[in-house]
Structures are given as structure tokens and as C-alpha cells.
Design an enzyme around this catalytic site. Structure first.
Site, PDB file in Angstrom:
ATOM      1  N   SER A  77      -5.531   3.586   4.832  1.00 16.74           N
ATOM      2  CA  SER A  77      -5.047   2.775   3.751  1.00 16.74           C
ATOM      3  C   SER A  77      -6.624   2.545   2.702  1.00 16.74           C
ATOM      4  O   SER A  77      -6.346   0.993   2.583  1.00 16.74           O
ATOM      5  CB  SER A  77      -4.089   2.084   4.050  1.00 16.74           C
ATOM      6  OG  SER A  77      -3.420   1.441   3.026  1.00 16.74           O
TER       7      SER A  77
ATOM      8  N   SER B  95       1.122  -1.287   0.193  1.00 16.40           N
ATOM      9  CA  SER B  95      -0.472   0.097   0.342  1.00 16.40           C
ATOM     10  C   SER B  95       1.006   1.096   0.077  1.00 16.40           C
ATOM     11  O   SER B  95      -0.333   2.389   0.298  1.00 16.40           O
ATOM     12  CB  SER B  95      -1.068   0.244   1.262  1.00 16.40           C
ATOM     13  OG  SER B  95      -2.057  -0.574   1.051  1.00 16.40           O
TER      14      SER B  95
ATOM     15  N   LYS C  53       0.145   3.493  -2.541  1.00 10.55           N
ATOM     16  CA  LYS C  53      -1.200   4.673  -2.784  1.00 10.55           C
ATOM     17  C   LYS C  53      -0.585   6.364  -2.839  1.00 10.55           C
ATOM     18  O   LYS C  53      -1.144   7.049  -3.105  1.00 10.55           O
ATOM     19  CB  LYS C  53      -1.868   4.593  -1.223  1.00 10.55           C
ATOM     20  CG  LYS C  53      -3.343   3.679  -1.752  1.00 10.55           C
ATOM     21  CD  LYS C  53      -3.702   3.313  -0.761  1.00 10.55           C
ATOM     22  CE  LYS C  53      -5.140   2.130  -0.304  1.00 10.55           C
ATOM     23  NZ  LYS C  53      -4.088   1.088  -0.406  1.00 10.55           N
TER      24      LYS C  53
END
Length: 507
Positions: free
Chosen positions: A340, A147, A150
Site C-alpha cells: 500500500s 487505500s 489503489k
């Protein structure tokens, strides 16, 4: 109660000579002045000692002396924040603050960054203002980033859409009499109830949209039966990325993508695990129809129970009967980073693609993220993207690219990216770092480390920034691949490395 002064009374002791009977021989009348002189001498000798010991009982400053200075408070950048929300600009930093020595940084970070079991960690630390590399362990090596990806999506969204942009969910007249069309405009954080202007999730509510729609229909003199259809044509291509593992979809890590959804495609905003709606557009439309039915009950309107999907896009020029606006892109980006949110990240990628004339699909999303990375001056030749949330194992990004991204957010020339500062979770306090930085080896980073996490079965990552003990802003990225699943020491290794930077003078 007797008050202790710390000064014992002086006593004159007399005794016989050694070997005597203890009786003092008669020597005639005693002259008083030798005794007085002896007492005076004893008093003079005892006074300095008394003055030295007395403060321990009476407290410093009792005799007029200044109290010793207490240990200086840590500088502002080394204190836990008063609030969890960082300003959209870092506190003024001293450019004259010393830059840590690379050898000293390596001496702190290398021992901390040790894999528990199998796998390896790569990492990079840079001085934010100058870009000087202070630590490099395979920093150019492409890795599965989880993640942390992102952060790249945040850059693309802020650059293409702008921090202040909002997404509209609107209702327009349908092609048939008595038909209204709910048009998805990219807001996947809709609430079922009233709009909540002070929140990001649920900033726009379907109950509010339904009430506004009833007002517009009444003003137009509309009565009788109403049918709701939904237009979700904004997104194209596969709703589910084939690169996502079926187990992740079944576990609710992601769901099919549509340009409107309740609670980021969750049944309940407070429940962020488990099954999700598999058609968030229809789910939202059904909720809207129910709210419209309730709002129109006293206005001569009846709403059909079922909803249908529009066979095509609504007319772009059709005047809206009603509309509600989402939270800003900056606010949504920060929520995406804090918790997240995979669904929100994929939506942001598609909306960024549409803003640049690309299709609102997975291919459009990955293309715009790579393109905006390059446009921001961050080398992206080695970047490989198969999604924009980081759930896919096929993504490849290097630690160096993440430190460059964090540098761009914290100190880069494009001030639009400053809006992402609030999104970095704070160690031990917020977001996906709220339960970390609590043991003896990492507590020094609590409240100081601000970083995006990344977690997959065999992957862990942490990329962010910290101001060291000298007031120097450092950016870092640590990525572990091939790790032993469930090995508790691997998250601690990341946190120890970041904590070492927070306490670093490193000279």
C-alpha cells in the site's frame, strides 16, 4: 517385550454347583469329546469379536481388510498456497460449480459485518464469472475508500502503460561544458548502490548509472570538472496535494512528488515510517553525484559537491550518456498493492496521465484513473477522486465499483489486468494482511482470502476475491466509514466476513 496381540487365551472354568462344598463329585472316567466340543463352540463365538477389536490394537488392514479411507484433502483452491506469489491467471475454475444462494451468503456475511462502536459497513459480493449479486448492503453508496483506491490506479496504469513497460532514468549532456543532467523518468524505486535486477525496489541503481556515465565520458575523452544538475520537469503542478492532511505528511504517509526518488522517497528502504525526504529529486541527484565522484576518481574526473535543478526540460533528442531501467509496471503495481505504497501510487497515476497526453499532475492523474475506469466498462459517474492513493478523505467510491474492478482483474476480457493478481495481499501470509487472519474466527481465511486493505482514522476497507469451498470464484468489497478510531473489532469484522465467503457452500 511381549507383543500384544489383542486376543486373550480362552480358559475353561469349572465350579461346583451352588450350595455345594466346591468339591467335584466323582463320576467315573470323563470322556474328552464334550469338553473339546464346548471349547470349539466358544472359539467360534469369540472369533468374530476378536476380529472386530484387534484392528484397534494392531492397526487397520492387519487381517487383510482395507484400511478405512482418510478424510479427503481440501481441494487445491482451499489450501494455503505453496508460494506467496499467485500466477497471473487463476487456476482453472469449474464453471459448473454451484453459485451460492444470496440468502445463504447474507446469513453468513451479515452477522460478521458488524461495526465495533460507531459507524457502518457497506458491502457487496458478486459471482466473478456471471456478475450475479450475492450480497448487497448499500453497495451503490459512495464511501471514503482509503487505500482500496489503489485498485483503480492499478487498472489505469496497466491499461495505459502496459504491464511490461519500464521507466528510464538517464544521464544526458548539459547545456554547458562539463555538465551532466540526471533526468527523472518516473522511477521512484531507485537504489543508491548497484542495480538489483531480481528486485523491484532498487531494480535500477545510481551506482550502476554512475559507472556507465563515467565509461561514456571516458569514451568521449572528457576529463576535469563535472557538474551534476537534475531535470525533474516530467511532473507538473503542486508537489503536495492540498487535500492531504498535514499530519499525514508529517508522519511520513506521503511526501512531495517528483519523477525520481530513492526507495520510494524513503531514506532507508527498510524503514517505512517516519520522516521522508522533502525533495526526493535533489536527494537522488546528490547521491548520484557522490557515486559519480567515486566512480570517476581514477578516470581524471572531479565532481562538484553541490547539485542544481535544471531551469527547464532537457532536450528530448539529446543522446543519453547512460541509462538504467526500472522494474516493469506490473511489478511496481504489485508492490504498490502489497505494501500500500502511497508515493508509488501517486507516481503511477501521473505516469498514466502522461501516457495519455495529460499533464503529469494530480489533476491529470485523477482524470486518467476515472477515464480508464469508464473505458474498462466500469460505471464511474459517481466516482469522486481527489488523489489516486486513497490518502485524502474527499475520495468517494462505492463497493459495487470495487467488485466490478476485481472482476475485471480476475476474469475480465482485458488480460493486461491479470498482472495485478500478484499484488493482492494473502490473508495471514503477505503484504498488509500478513498479521491478520490469526484468531479462531478468521483463521479459516488464512491463505485463502486475497484482498487489498484500506485504513484511515475512521475508515476501513477490504476488497478482493476468494474461491469458496465449492470452487466458485467470488469477488467482494466491504467498506466501513465513520468508524470508532482504534476499535480493534472493525478489522476483525472485515476479516470474518471474508472468511465466511472462503468457507461458503452457502446453499
Amino acid at each position: 517385550m511381549t507383543k500384544t496381540t489383542g486376543q486373550e487365551p480362552l480358559r475353561a472354568h469349572r465350579s461346583g454347583r451352588p450350595g455345594s462344598s466346591g468339591r467335584t463329585p466323582a463320576v467315573g472316567p470323563r470322556k474328552p469329546w464334550p469338553l473339546a466340543l464346548a471349547a470349539l463352540i466358544l472359539l467360534v463365538l469369540a472369533l468374530p469379536g476378536a476380529l472386530l477389536v484387534a484392528p484397534g490394537f494392531l492397526g487397520p488392514g492387519f487381517f487383510g481388510a482395507e484400511a478405512p479411507e482418510s478424510a479427503p484433502a481440501p481441494p487445491a483452491w482451499q489450501q494455503a498456497p505453496a508460494t506467496l506469489s499467485a500466477p497471473q491467471a487463476l487456476a482453472p475454475l469449474q464453471q459448473s460449480a454451484p453459485v451460492p444462494l444470496p440468502s445463504a451468503v447474507a446469513a453468513q456475511v451479515d452477522p460478521a459485518l458488524k461495526a465495533d462502536g460507531g459507524g457502518t459497513f457497506t458491502g457487496m459480493v458478486q459471482d466473478a464469472l456471471t456478475g450475479q449479486v450475492l450480497f448487497d448492503r448499500g453497495g451503490a453508496e459512495s464511501r471514503v475508500p482509503a487505500s482500496n483506491l489503489k485498485l483503480l490506479t492499478a487498472v489505469a496504469a496497466l491499461r495505459t502503460l502496459g504491464p511490461d513497460h519500464r521507466f528510464a532514468t538517464k544521464v544526458v549532456p548539459g547545456s554547458a561544458a562539463g555538465e551532466v543532467v540526471l533526468v527523472g523518468g518516473g522511477d521512484v524505486l531507485l537504489a543508491a548502490g548497484e542495480s538489483k535486477p531480481d528486485q523491484v525496489m532498487g531494480h535500477a541503481g545510481l551506482a550502476t548509472l554512475a559507472a556507465l556515465t563515467v565509461q561514456a565520458l571516458q569514451a568521449a575523452g572528457t576529463t576535469g570538472d563535472i557538474k551534476v544538475v537534475v531535470d525533474d520537469s516530467l511532473f507538473t503542478g503542486a508537489a503536495l496535494n492540498p487535500a492531504w492532511q498535514s499530519g499525514d505528511v508529517e508522519a511520513g504517509e506521503i511526501a512531495p512528488l517528483y519523477p525520481l526518488a530513492l526507495n520510494s522517497a524513503r531514506f532507508d528502504p527498510a524503514v517505512t515510517t517516519g520522516p521522508r525526504p522533502q525533495d526526493s529529486a535533489i536527494t537522488a541527484a546528490e547521491e548520484f553525484a557522490a557515486r559519480l565522484r567515486a566512480a570517476g576518481a581514477g578516470a581524471g574526473l572531479t565532481v562538484a559537491a553541490g547539485v542544481e535543478r535544471s531551469p527547464g526540460a532537457s532536450q528530448a533528442a539529446a543522446p543519453a550518456l547512460a541509462a538504467v531501467q526500472s522494474a516493469t509496471v506490473a511489478e511496481q503495481v504489485n508492490l504498490m498493492l502489497q505494501v500500500s505504497d502511497n508515493y508509488l501510487a501517486e507516481t503511477m497515476g501521473r505516469m498514466a496521465a502522461l501516457a495519455t497526453g495529460r499533464p503529469g499532475s494530480n489533476d491529470g492523474a485523477t482524470a486518467v484513473v476515472a477515464a480508464e475506469l469508464a473505458a474498462a466498462g466500469i460505471p464511474s459517474d459517481a466516482v469522486k477522486l481527489v488523489d489516486v492513493c486513497g490518502l485524502a478523505m474527499g475520495n468517494q467510491v462505492a463497493a459495487r465499483q470495487f467488485t466490478d474492478v476485481v472482476r475485471a482483474i480476475t476474469t475480465g476480457a482485458d488480460t493486461r489486468l491479470r498482472a495485478a493478481l500478484d499484488g493482492f495481499p494473502v490473508g495471514g501470509l503477505s503484504g498488509t494482511l500478513d498479521t491478520r487472519y490469526g484468531d479462531a474466527t478468521t483463521s479459516g481465511g488464512a491463505g485463502l482470502v486475497r484482498a487489498k486493505t484500506g485504513t484511515l482514522n475512521t475508515v476501513l476497507a477490504l476488497s478482493g476475491y476468494v474461491v469458496d469451498s465449492d470452487g466458485r470464484l467470488l469477488v467482494f468489497s466491504f467498506i466501513g466509514n465513520g468508524l470508532t478510531p482504534g476499535a480493534a473489532g472493525n478489522k476483525e469484522a472485515l476479516d470474518r466476513a471474508a472468511t465466511a465467503l472462503a468457507g461458503c457452500g452457502c446453499r
